[in-house]
Design a protein around this motif. Structure first.
Motif, short mmCIF file in Angstrom:
data_model
loop_
_atom_site.label_atom_id
_atom_site.label_comp_id
_atom_site.label_asym_id
_atom_site.label_seq_id
_atom_site.Cartn_x
_atom_site.Cartn_y
_atom_site.Cartn_z
N ASP A 82 1.01 -1.31 -0.10
CA ASP A 82 -0.09 0.01 0.15
C ASP A 82 0.81 1.31 0.08
N GLU A 83 2.11 1.22 0.67
CA GLU A 83 2.92 2.37 0.78
C GLU A 83 3.40 2.64 -0.62
N ILE A 84 3.79 1.47 -1.16
CA ILE A 84 4.75 1.52 -2.42
C ILE A 84 3.59 1.96 -3.63
N ALA A 85 2.30 1.84 -3.32
CA ALA A 85 1.40 2.27 -4.42
C ALA A 85 1.12 3.80 -4.24
N GLU A 86 1.12 4.23 -2.68
CA GLU A 86 0.85 5.72 -2.61
C GLU A 86 2.07 6.47 -3.06
N LEU A 87 3.19 6.06 -2.84
CA LEU A 87 4.50 6.49 -3.16
C LEU A 87 4.65 6.53 -4.55
#
Length: 213
Positions: free
Chosen positions: A62-67
């Motif tokens: 999820d963090e990778i998607a947001e970044l």
């Protein structure tokens, strides 16, 4: 002479280092994360944005998607303009078109970004196909090469990928086409090429000689 000539973009057609650097910097700092700096960016070029972030080993999916979303937000607004074509590229493309070659890109840059960047630099008209990443990052370099080759109606022996990184070389190998390494970009250095590389060009002018224009 090859019938189908495919180009990587970052580090091959255009020097886009500054825009990529600032896009990662902005995305990471926006989320409160430290920015690893130049060493990270150099290794990130040639990978998809999610792949580069995953290699840092500290972010969830999820963090990778947001970044990735934040990276592309900056890149769309500013980063894509922080680039310039390598000297001699326009002349090279003109000669290849005059010789009757099918020209395309095989870039992990998102297709809409690639089209806009090429258009900004007045290079888009030279290309018969712009093969780039989809919005969900599902394509591989080999997929993009195969897409370009099929659009050209060329055999694998009639196709070459020109690029500056190991991922380019590996993609060409998976697609079973020839690979021409350039050492003026980001990935390869003169005298330090992997065994996958059989042909090389140290300058844009040298590409002409290798392709026998």
């Amino acid at each position: 002479m090859y019938k189908c000539i495919l180009f990587d973009m970052d580090g091959t057609l255009v020097n886009s280092y500054e825009g990529i650097y600032h896009s990662y910097q902005w995305a990471l700092k926006k989320s409160g994360h430290s920015f690893p700096g130049e060493g990270f960016v150099q290794k990130a070029i040639g990978l998809t944005v999610p792949q580069a972030l995953e290699r840092l080993g500290k972010f969830s999916e999820d963090e990778i998607a947001e970044l990735t979303k934040d990276y592309r937000e900056y890149y769309a607004r500013q980063g894509k303009y922080e680039a310039f074509p390598y000297p001699g590229i326009e002349t090279l493309l003109k000669k290849l078109k005059k010789a009757g070659c099918f020209l395309g890109t095989a870039t992990l840059k998102r297709t809409d970004f690639a089209v806009e960047m090429l258009d900004t630099f007045r290079l888009l008209s030279f290309f018969d196909a712009v093969c780039g990443m989809d919005e969900k990052d599902t394509k591989t370099k080999a997929d993009l090469i195969e897409e370009g080759r099929r659009l050209a109606g060329a055999s694998r022996k009639e196709t070459v990928l020109i690029g500056d990184s190991l991922s380019d070389a590996q993609g060409a190998g998976m697609a079973e086409v020839d690979f021409l390494a350039v050492t003026y970009g980001f990935g390869f250095q003169k005298g330090n090429l992997p065994e996958e590389v059989k042909i090389r060009a140290d300058t844009v002018d040298a590409i002409e000689k290798v392709l026998k224009l």
